[in-house]
Write a protein that holds these residues in place. Structure first.
Motif, short mmCIF file in Angstrom:
data_model
loop_
_atom_site.label_atom_id
_atom_site.label_comp_id
_atom_site.label_asym_id
_atom_site.label_seq_id
_atom_site.Cartn_x
_atom_site.Cartn_y
_atom_site.Cartn_z
N LEU A 99 21.09 38.22 80.52
CA LEU A 99 20.00 37.16 79.98
C LEU A 99 18.93 37.98 79.32
O LEU A 99 18.59 37.69 78.02
CB LEU A 99 19.45 36.21 81.08
N THR A 100 18.40 38.99 80.13
CA THR A 100 17.37 39.73 79.66
C THR A 100 17.78 40.69 78.23
O THR A 100 17.08 40.83 77.32
CB THR A 100 16.92 40.60 80.54
N ILE A 101 18.98 41.30 78.40
CA ILE A 101 19.55 41.79 77.14
C ILE A 101 19.62 40.95 76.11
O ILE A 101 19.41 41.57 74.73
CB ILE A 101 20.94 42.47 77.59
N GLY A 102 20.29 39.65 76.35
CA GLY A 102 20.33 38.92 75.20
C GLY A 102 19.04 38.58 74.50
O GLY A 102 18.88 38.32 73.35
N LEU A 103 18.01 38.13 75.29
CA LEU A 103 16.56 38.13 74.73
C LEU A 103 16.15 39.28 74.09
O LEU A 103 15.58 39.27 72.81
CB LEU A 103 15.66 37.58 75.88
N PHE A 104 16.37 40.43 74.32
CA PHE A 104 16.05 41.65 73.68
C PHE A 104 16.99 41.73 72.59
O PHE A 104 16.27 42.00 71.42
CB PHE A 104 16.36 43.02 74.56
N ALA A 105 18.11 41.50 72.42
CA ALA A 105 18.96 41.39 71.13
C ALA A 105 18.31 40.25 70.27
O ALA A 105 18.53 40.44 68.61
CB ALA A 105 20.38 41.28 71.39
N LEU A 106 17.92 39.14 70.65
CA LEU A 106 17.32 38.14 69.78
C LEU A 106 16.39 38.45 69.01
O LEU A 106 15.94 38.25 67.95
CB LEU A 106 17.12 36.64 70.79
N GLY A 107 15.13 39.15 69.82
CA GLY A 107 14.14 39.63 69.27
C GLY A 107 14.26 40.68 68.00
O GLY A 107 13.66 40.68 67.14
N ALA A 108 15.24 41.40 68.36
CA ALA A 108 15.52 42.54 67.35
C ALA A 108 16.48 41.73 66.36
O ALA A 108 16.07 42.00 65.09
CB ALA A 108 16.69 43.35 67.74
N SER A 109 17.14 40.78 66.54
CA SER A 109 17.51 39.83 65.37
C SER A 109 16.57 39.17 64.31
O SER A 109 16.87 38.98 63.48
CB SER A 109 18.55 38.65 66.10
N LEU A 110 15.47 38.90 65.03
CA LEU A 110 14.33 38.30 64.31
C LEU A 110 13.72 39.33 63.48
O LEU A 110 13.19 39.08 62.40
CB LEU A 110 13.38 37.65 65.21
N ALA A 111 13.67 40.62 63.91
CA ALA A 111 12.81 41.65 63.16
C ALA A 111 13.54 42.47 62.18
O ALA A 111 13.18 42.40 60.95
CB ALA A 111 12.48 42.47 64.36
#
Length: 421
Positions: free
Chosen positions: A331-343
């Motif tokens: 889940l944490t990795i998914g959140l990290f990837a989501l943040g990168a997807s925003l940026a």
């Protein structure tokens, strides 16, 4: 070039489809290399009587050649792309990609492998930036973020699919027999020959399907000297380049040290490590176009999307350092990837818009900064891990959160200017 209306036309546009296909194939080649390269290097090094310790050294150098080439050549190739048009460089780059795969597959000594990596990197490392410059030219400003999101998706899918392809093809040697004799293809070489064939197909499609539009960049009267790094460019791009370097550094630091951390600290098997990396790449592949297409409904301004992306990714990395449960780790990795997807797609779009009629130039500079981050990330990550296992994630998270302050400053400055008008 004529701007293409988004979603109805661009996705069905032949050129845009070819460009995404080229990105997908090139990044598949990059992803396919990583799982088999250690075994490939080990086989060649031991055959030459070198020690097992030297395998790590050669693996590190061979891995660093590609991003190092980007750092030193990307601004130059970006400028050339703006001067002569994007198609010639895309064709040259794809030819370099095919040559690199063939030479790598045929390598029987470490010297040959180094030649393959250096020559191939020199003639293909600029492909991503030139393709993004081409995409920038065929999309209007308001469509730029969406187009760059699909570009990012092609890159992410390639990085995810590549290791799977090389893993499947590396299971067995390939035997080819015909009248003239028998040809044995080593199992670690099979994926390189397959990618060379795939690259050749894309090269032919690009030759036939892409347009060559020679561009003319206006220059000041009386000045013939070309300046790749102009002062006004630096002033406009300082914050964006810093953010680009930081996010790439954090991503590569995570990718390099996650397998070490999961195996050494939490004792997770290789299968779980693979799933974790797959989650990271998969989330980025799916969410980059979704975030850019519909993110405006939740976060109206691009600057705010970049800010929340850095805050989300930075917080997720910090949490990863203290998370032990497998489901929470994913889940944490998914959140990290989501943040990168925003940026990431918003940073690409913002940089390309700063280039005006010369997107290749500014994207080349950004690619160079990305390359610096991709070199520093693995080195810093492994060094920090040797000091303390959670240190890479804590450091990466702190860097992202600190960099977000730069974006806060940009947002406040923009609001101040709007209030004055």
């Amino acid at each position: 070039m004529t701007h293409i209306p988004w979603m109805r036309t661009v996705m069905l546009n032949k050129e845009f489809g070819i460009l995404l296909l080229a990105l997908l194939v090139v990044m598949t080649g990059y992803g396919a290399l990583l799982p088999v390269l250690p075994f490939f290097v080990e086989r060649l090094a031991l055959a030459e009587g070198l020690s097992e310790n030297s395998v790590l050294l050669h693996f590190g150098i061979l891995t660093a050649i590609y991003p190092a080439t980007i750092v030193f050549t990307a601004p130059f190739w970006g400028h050339v792309s703006d001067k002569v048009g994007h198609k010639p460089l895309i064709v040259i780059g794809l030819a370099g990609f095919v040559l690199m795969q063939l030479l790598t597959g045929l390598s029987t000594t470490l010297f040959m492998l180094y030649v393959a990596r250096i020559v191939g990197s020199l003639f293909s490392s600029f492909l991503v930036l030139v393709i993004n410059a081409y995409i920038s030219d065929i999309t209007a400003e308001k469509e730029r973020s969406q187009a760059m999101a699909w570009s990012g998706t092609a890159v992410s899918v390639g990085v995810v699919v590549g290791p799977g392809i090389s893993g499947v093809l590396a299971k067995n040697d390939l035997h080819l027999s015909w009248r003239m004799g028998h040809f044995l293809m080593d199992r670690y070489s099979v994926s390189f020959f397959a990618l060379a064939a795939l690259g050749m197909v894309v090269l032919i499609v690009s030759l036939l399907g892409l347009k060559w539009v020679k561009k003319s960049i206006a220059s000041e009267p009386g000045k013939v000297k070309v300046r790749i790094f102009r002062r006004d460019r630096w002033k406009q791009l300082t914050v964006l380049l810093t953010l680009s370097l930081t996010i790439q550094l954090a991503i590569t630091m995570f990718e390099t040290t996650f397998s070490l951390y999961a195996r050494g600290v939490s004792n997770y098997p290789a299968a779980f490590i693979g799933v974790g990396l797959l989650v990271c790449g998969g989330v980025m592949a799916v969410f980059q176009p979704l975030v850019v297409n519909w993110g405006n409904r939740l976060i109206p301004h691009v600057s705010a999307q970049i800010l929340y992306g850095f805050l989300t990714a930075g917080t997720a990395l910090m949490l990863l350092a203290v998370t032990q449960e497998s489901a929470l780790i994913l889940l944490t990795i998914g959140l990290f990837a989501l943040g990168a997807s925003l940026a990431i797609p918003n940073l690409l779009a913002a940089v390309s818009l700063k280039g005006g009629n010369s997107p290749g130039q500014v994207l080349g500079i950004q690619s160079a900064f990305n390359g610096v981050g991709q070199i520093i990330g693995p080195l810093a990550g492994t060094g920090l891990y040797a000091v303390a296992e959670p240190a890479p994630f804590i450091t990466g998270g702190m860097l992202l959160l600190t960099a977000s302050l730069l974006q806060v400053k940009v947002i406040l400055k923009t609001k101040s200017l709007l209030n004055k008008t």
